[in-house]
Motif scaffolding. Structure first.
Motif, PDB file in Angstrom:
ATOM      1  N   VAL A   1       0.806  -1.224   0.000  1.00 39.77           N
ATOM      2  CA  VAL A   1       0.000   0.000   0.000  1.00 39.77           C
ATOM      3  C   VAL A   1       0.838   1.273   0.000  1.00 39.77           C
ATOM      4  CG1 VAL A   1      -1.990  -1.095   1.093  1.00 39.77           C
ATOM      5  CG2 VAL A   1      -0.266   0.044   2.514  1.00 39.77           C
ATOM      6  N   ILE A   2       2.151   1.158   0.097  1.00 40.29           N
ATOM      7  CA  ILE A   2       2.988   2.365   0.104  1.00 40.29           C
ATOM      8  C   ILE A   2       2.762   3.237  -1.132  1.00 40.29           C
ATOM      9  CG2 ILE A   2       5.394   3.127  -0.168  1.00 40.29           C
ATOM     10  CD1 ILE A   2       6.149   1.197   2.059  1.00 40.29           C
ATOM     11  N   PRO A   3       2.747   2.692  -2.365  1.00 35.65           N
ATOM     12  CA  PRO A   3       2.481   3.567  -3.515  1.00 35.65           C
ATOM     13  C   PRO A   3       1.108   4.232  -3.442  1.00 35.65           C
ATOM     14  CG  PRO A   3       3.400   1.479  -4.248  1.00 35.65           C
ATOM     15  CD  PRO A   3       3.059   1.317  -2.802  1.00 35.65           C
ATOM     16  N   LEU A   4       0.119   3.524  -2.907  1.00 35.44           N
ATOM     17  CA  LEU A   4      -1.220   4.083  -2.764  1.00 35.44           C
ATOM     18  C   LEU A   4      -1.220   5.212  -1.736  1.00 35.44           C
ATOM     19  CD1 LEU A   4      -4.081   3.680  -3.861  1.00 35.44           C
ATOM     20  CD2 LEU A   4      -4.488   2.052  -2.013  1.00 35.44           C
ATOM     21  N   ILE A   5      -0.526   5.010  -0.631  1.00 41.23           N
ATOM     22  CA  ILE A   5      -0.402   6.057   0.382  1.00 41.23           C
ATOM     23  C   ILE A   5       0.248   7.297  -0.213  1.00 41.23           C
ATOM     24  CG2 ILE A   5       0.830   6.690   2.504  1.00 41.23           C
ATOM     25  CD1 ILE A   5       0.380   3.810   3.466  1.00 41.23           C
ATOM     26  N   GLU A   6       1.300   7.091  -0.989  1.00 39.16           N
ATOM     27  CA  GLU A   6       2.015   8.221  -1.590  1.00 39.16           C
ATOM     28  C   GLU A   6       1.124   8.994  -2.567  1.00 39.16           C
ATOM     29  OE1 GLU A   6       6.564   6.392  -1.352  1.00 39.16           O
ATOM     30  OE2 GLU A   6       5.334   6.031  -3.129  1.00 39.16           O
ATOM     31  N   GLU A   7       0.276   8.272  -3.297  1.00 38.24           N
ATOM     32  CA  GLU A   7      -0.651   8.930  -4.221  1.00 38.24           C
ATOM     33  C   GLU A   7      -1.656   9.786  -3.453  1.00 38.24           C
ATOM     34  OE1 GLU A   7      -0.965   9.051  -7.490  1.00 38.24           O
ATOM     35  OE2 GLU A   7       0.614   7.674  -8.120  1.00 38.24           O
ATOM     36  N   VAL A   8      -2.182   9.266  -2.362  1.00 36.36           N
ATOM     37  CA  VAL A   8      -3.159  10.008  -1.563  1.00 36.36           C
ATOM     38  C   VAL A   8      -2.496  11.219  -0.913  1.00 36.36           C
ATOM     39  CG1 VAL A   8      -4.652   9.892   0.481  1.00 36.36           C
ATOM     40  CG2 VAL A   8      -4.652   8.015  -1.178  1.00 36.36           C
ATOM     41  N   ALA A   9      -1.318  11.024  -0.335  1.00 39.39           N
ATOM     42  CA  ALA A   9      -0.621  12.128   0.331  1.00 39.39           C
ATOM     43  C   ALA A   9      -0.242  13.227  -0.652  1.00 39.39           C
ATOM     44  CB  ALA A   9       0.622  11.601   1.037  1.00 39.39           C
ATOM     45  N   ALA A  10       0.058  12.841  -1.908  1.00 37.02           N
ATOM     46  CA  ALA A  10       0.435  13.830  -2.918  1.00 37.02           C
ATOM     47  C   ALA A  10      -0.713  14.790  -3.230  1.00 37.02           C
ATOM     48  CB  ALA A  10       0.884  13.120  -4.199  1.00 37.02           C
ATOM     49  N   ARG A  11      -1.930  14.430  -2.865  1.00 39.41           N
ATOM     50  CA  ARG A  11      -3.087  15.296  -3.084  1.00 39.41           C
ATOM     51  C   ARG A  11      -3.331  16.249  -1.918  1.00 39.41           C
ATOM     52  NH1 ARG A  11      -7.559  11.865  -6.433  1.00 39.41           N
ATOM     53  NH2 ARG A  11      -6.143  10.512  -7.615  1.00 39.41           N
ATOM     54  N   GLY A  12      -2.416  16.246  -0.971  1.00 37.75           N
ATOM     55  CA  GLY A  12      -2.549  17.139   0.176  1.00 37.75           C
ATOM     56  C   GLY A  12      -3.395  16.583   1.299  1.00 37.75           C
ATOM     57  N   ILE A  13      -3.753  15.314   1.212  1.00 36.85           N
ATOM     58  CA  ILE A  13      -4.584  14.666   2.231  1.00 36.85           C
ATOM     59  C   ILE A  13      -3.673  14.042   3.279  1.00 36.85           C
ATOM     60  CG2 ILE A  13      -6.312  12.875   2.643  1.00 36.85           C
ATOM     61  CD1 ILE A  13      -7.079  13.177  -0.352  1.00 36.85           C
ATOM     62  N   SER A  14      -3.964  14.277   4.546  1.00 37.61           N
ATOM     63  CA  SER A  14      -3.167  13.681   5.622  1.00 37.61           C
ATOM     64  C   SER A  14      -3.437  12.183   5.709  1.00 37.61           C
ATOM     65  CB  SER A  14      -3.495  14.347   6.961  1.00 37.61           C
ATOM     66  OG  SER A  14      -3.147  15.716   6.946  1.00 37.61           O
ATOM     67  N   VAL A  15      -2.423  11.445   6.130  1.00 36.61           N
ATOM     68  CA  VAL A  15      -2.532   9.988   6.219  1.00 36.61           C
ATOM     69  C   VAL A  15      -2.001   9.519   7.561  1.00 36.61           C
ATOM     70  CG1 VAL A  15      -1.675   7.794   5.318  1.00 36.61           C
ATOM     71  CG2 VAL A  15      -2.346   9.605   3.723  1.00 36.61           C
ATOM     72  N   VAL A  16      -2.765   8.648   8.221  1.00 40.22           N
ATOM     73  CA  VAL A  16      -2.255   7.896   9.357  1.00 40.22           C
ATOM     74  C   VAL A  16      -2.277   6.425   8.951  1.00 40.22           C
ATOM     75  CG1 VAL A  16      -4.547   7.771  10.469  1.00 40.22           C
ATOM     76  CG2 VAL A  16      -2.484   7.351  11.810  1.00 40.22           C
ATOM     77  N   LEU A  17      -1.145   5.776   9.103  1.00 40.88           N
ATOM     78  CA  LEU A  17      -1.007   4.363   8.758  1.00 40.88           C
ATOM     79  C   LEU A  17      -0.864   3.560  10.035  1.00 40.88           C
ATOM     80  CD1 LEU A  17      -0.326   1.873   6.917  1.00 40.88           C
ATOM     81  CD2 LEU A  17       2.068   2.648   7.034  1.00 40.88           C
ATOM     82  N   THR A  18      -1.695   2.533  10.193  1.00 40.87           N
ATOM     83  CA  THR A  18      -1.526   1.606  11.310  1.00 40.87           C
ATOM     84  C   THR A  18      -1.030   0.271  10.788  1.00 40.87           C
ATOM     85  OG1 THR A  18      -3.845   0.863  11.211  1.00 40.87           O
ATOM     86  CG2 THR A  18      -3.320   2.684  12.707  1.00 40.87           C
ATOM     87  N   THR A  19      -0.163  -0.355  11.578  1.00 39.77           N
ATOM     88  CA  THR A  19       0.295  -1.708  11.299  1.00 39.77           C
ATOM     89  C   THR A  19       0.287  -2.485  12.609  1.00 39.77           C
ATOM     90  OG1 THR A  19       2.635  -1.208  11.676  1.00 39.77           O
ATOM     91  CG2 THR A  19       1.788  -0.871   9.439  1.00 39.77           C
ATOM     92  N   GLY A  20       0.488  -3.791  12.496  1.00 40.30           N
ATOM     93  CA  GLY A  20       0.385  -4.616  13.684  1.00 40.30           C
ATOM     94  C   GLY A  20       1.673  -5.256  14.149  1.00 40.30           C
TER      95      GLY A  20
END
Length: 441
Positions: free
Chosen positions: A72-91
Motif C-alpha cells: 500500500v505504500i504507492p497508494l499512500i504516496e498517491e493520496v498524500a500527494a493530493r494534500g490529504i493527511s494519512v495515518v497508517l496503522t500496522t500490527g
C-alpha cells in the motif's frame, strides 16, 4: 446461521472484548518481551495516540504486516500527494520499521488498536478519519462495526481470501455478511477473490490485480551491497528467503548436497528474524560456519551460511543472488510472495503449498519464471541444476521479469475505484490549503 444469530454473536464479541480489556496488559507485556511489541508504544494498542491529528481531511490506512505495508505504500504516496493527511496503522514491529524507512516523515504511523470497543473508539475519537482503507484480508469485527456506526466509508484494497479463510467465513456466512455489508467497496486481487467476497455478501466488488506488482523493488544500501559482494567474491550463491521452522533445515540439506559441486554460499533469511539464535544453533550443530548479518560478521571463504536475521533488508539479500527458494511453502503452508525475487532478477523455486499466491505462481510457472519442487530432494537437485546452468538460469530470470511487467496496473485500477471517496477529500484539502495561505497573507 440466521441474521438474528449473527447479530447476537457480534454483540457477544463486543461484550467479550469489554470483559477481557482489563487483562490485555499482560498479553502485550509478553509480546513485548518477545520483541513483538515496542514497549514504549504499547499505549497505541489501547487507542491512545502518540501524535496530534493534522488539520483537514485524513485517510486511515491499515496494513497488518510487512507484505501488506509494502503493497500500500504507492497508494499512500498517491493520496498524500493530493494534500490529504494519512495515518497508517500496522500490527508488527517489522512493518513499523518498513513504514519508518520507506515513507515520508509527514505520514503518521501508529500501531493498530486492539479490536476492542474501548480501544477502537478512543482511536477513532482522536483521528476522526474521513475514509478508512484496509489492505488485503484484515476483517476485524469491532473496527468494522464502529466505522460503520460512524458512517465512515471503508474500502478493502488488494483484497484476498485464502482457501482457509474463505472456508472459515463460509461456515459463518451470516456473520460475514453482517460485517462486509459495512464495506463501501472491495477491490480484490483476482477474479477468484472477488467471487469469494461477493458470496460472503460484499457489494460492490471490483478486480484490480495485485498491488505488490506495482511497488518499487525493495530498497538497499549500495555501499553495504558492495561490501558484501567483495566478501563473497567469485563464489556462487543461492538463497532461501521468508523461511519458516523446518525450512532452514532443508536449506542446510541443500547446502551440504551442493558443497562437493560448488563452493557456493547459502543465504538464509528467516521470515521472523527473532528466530536467528535458534536457526544459528541448528546450523552450527551441523558443523556449518555461520555469518550473521545482525552481528556484522564478515563472510569469508570458509563461511557456509550467511544468516540474514535483520529487518527491512530483503532488497539487499536478493541482490546477492540469482537463485531463490521462497519459503512457507514446504515445511509450512500458504506460501510467500514471489514477486520481489522475480523483479530483482532471481530464478524462483518454491514448494507446493502456495495457496495464498496461487495466481501469481501460476503466471510465473506458465511463463517459465518459476518452478515448483515437490520435496527437499527435488529442491537440492533444482538448486544444483540452476547453479550449474547459466543459460537456463538466465532464461528463468528473464521470464520472471517479463511476468512481473505483464502483471502491472493494479495501482491505477485501485485509484480509479477509490476516486469517489478520494476526490471530495482532495477538494477539501485544497480549500484548507487555500484558507491557510489567505490567513498568512
Amino acid at each position: 446461521m440466521s441474521e438474528r444469530w449473527a447479530r447476537t454473536a457480534l454483540t457477544g464479541y463486543r461484550w467479550l472484548g469489554g470483559a477481557i480489556y482489563p487483562f490485555v496488559g499482560g498479553y502485550l507485556s509478553m509480546r513485548a518481551a518477545k520483541g513483538k511489541e515496542e514497549h514504549s508504544r504499547r499505549r497505541e494498542r489501547y487507542g491512545y495516540p502518540s501524535a496530534a491529528r493534522p488539520v483537514g481531511p485524513l485517510v486511515w490506512f491499515h496494513a497488518a504486516s510487512v507484505g501488506e505495508t509494502s503493497a500500500v505504500i504507492p497508494l499512500i504516496e498517491e493520496v498524500a500527494a493530493r494534500g490529504i493527511s494519512v495515518v497508517l496503522t500496522t500490527g508488527t514491529v517489522t512493518s513499523a520499521t518498513i513504514a519508518r524507512d520507506r515513507l515520508a516523515p509527514e505520514i503518521i504511523h501508529q500501531y493498530v488498536p486492539l479490536d476492542l470497543k474501548t480501544a477502537v473508539c478512543r482511536f477513532l475519537d482522536h483521528w476522526q478519519p474521513d475514509l478508512a482503507i484496509i489492505a488485503e484480508s484484515e476483517i476485524w469485527p469491532m473496527t468494522i462495526l464502529e466505522l460503520g456506526a460512524r458512517r465512515i466509508p471503508q474500502v478493502l484494497v488488494n483484497g484476498r481470501l485464502s482457501d482457509r479463510s474463505f472456508a472459515r467465513w463460509s461456515r459463518r456466512s451470516s456473520i460475514a455478511e453482517a460485517l462486509l455489508e459495512n464495506l463501501s467497496h472491495v477491490v480484490a486481487q483476482t477474479d477468484v477473490d472477488a467471487e469469494r467476497f461477493r458470496r460472503l455478501g460484499a457489494r460492490p466488488v471490483t478486480v484490480s490485480g495485485n498491488l505488490k506488482v506495482d511497488t518499487n523493488a525493495p530498497p538497499y544500501d549500495p555501499a553495504e551491497l558492495d561490501v558484501l559482494k567483495s566478501q563473497i567474491g567469485a563464489r556462487l550463491t543461492w538463497a532461501a528467503i521468508s523461511t519458516f521452522q523446518g525450512e532452514e533445515e532443508i536449506a542446510a540439506d541443500v547446502h551440504e548436497f551442493i558443497r562437493p559441486h560448488h563452493k557456493a554460499l547459502t543465504i538464509i533469511v528467516p521470515r521472523h528474524p527473532e528466530r536467528g539464535d535458534d536457526v544459528e544453533a541448528m546450523l552450527t550443530a551441523r558443523d556449518l560456519t555461520v555469518a550473521r548479518r545482525s552481528r556484522g560478521d564478515v563472510i569469508n571463504s570458509q563461511t557456509d551460511i550467511f544468516l540474514g536475521d535483520t529487518i527491512g533488508e530483503m532488497g539487499l539479500y536478493l541482490r546477492l543472488t540469482e537463485v531463490v527458494f521462497v519459503g512457507r511453502s514446504m515445511a509450512s503452508e500458504g506460501g510467500q510472495n514471489p514477486l520481489e525475487p522475480a523483479m530483482l532478477g532471481c530464478a524462483v523455486l518454491s514448494g507446493r503449498n502456495v495457496q495464498n499466491f496461487r495466481e501469481t505462481y501460476q503466471r510465473l510457472l506458465k511463463n517459465g519464471g518459476g518452478r515448483i519442487v515437490r520435496d527437499a530432494e527435488m529442491l537440492r537437485k533444482a538448486v544444483h541444476y540452476l547453479l550449474s546452468n547459466h543459460k537456463v538460469r538466465g532464461e528463468m530470470i528473464r521470464a520472471g521479469a517479463a511476468t512481473v511487467n505483464d502483471m502491472r496496473g493494479a495501482l491505477a485500477l485501485t485509484l480509479k475505484a477509490l476516486e469517489p471517496y478520494i476526490n471530495p477529500l482532495t477538494v477539501k484539502a485544497r480549500l484548507h490549503a487555500y484558507d491557510r495561505e489567505k490567513q498568512q497573507e
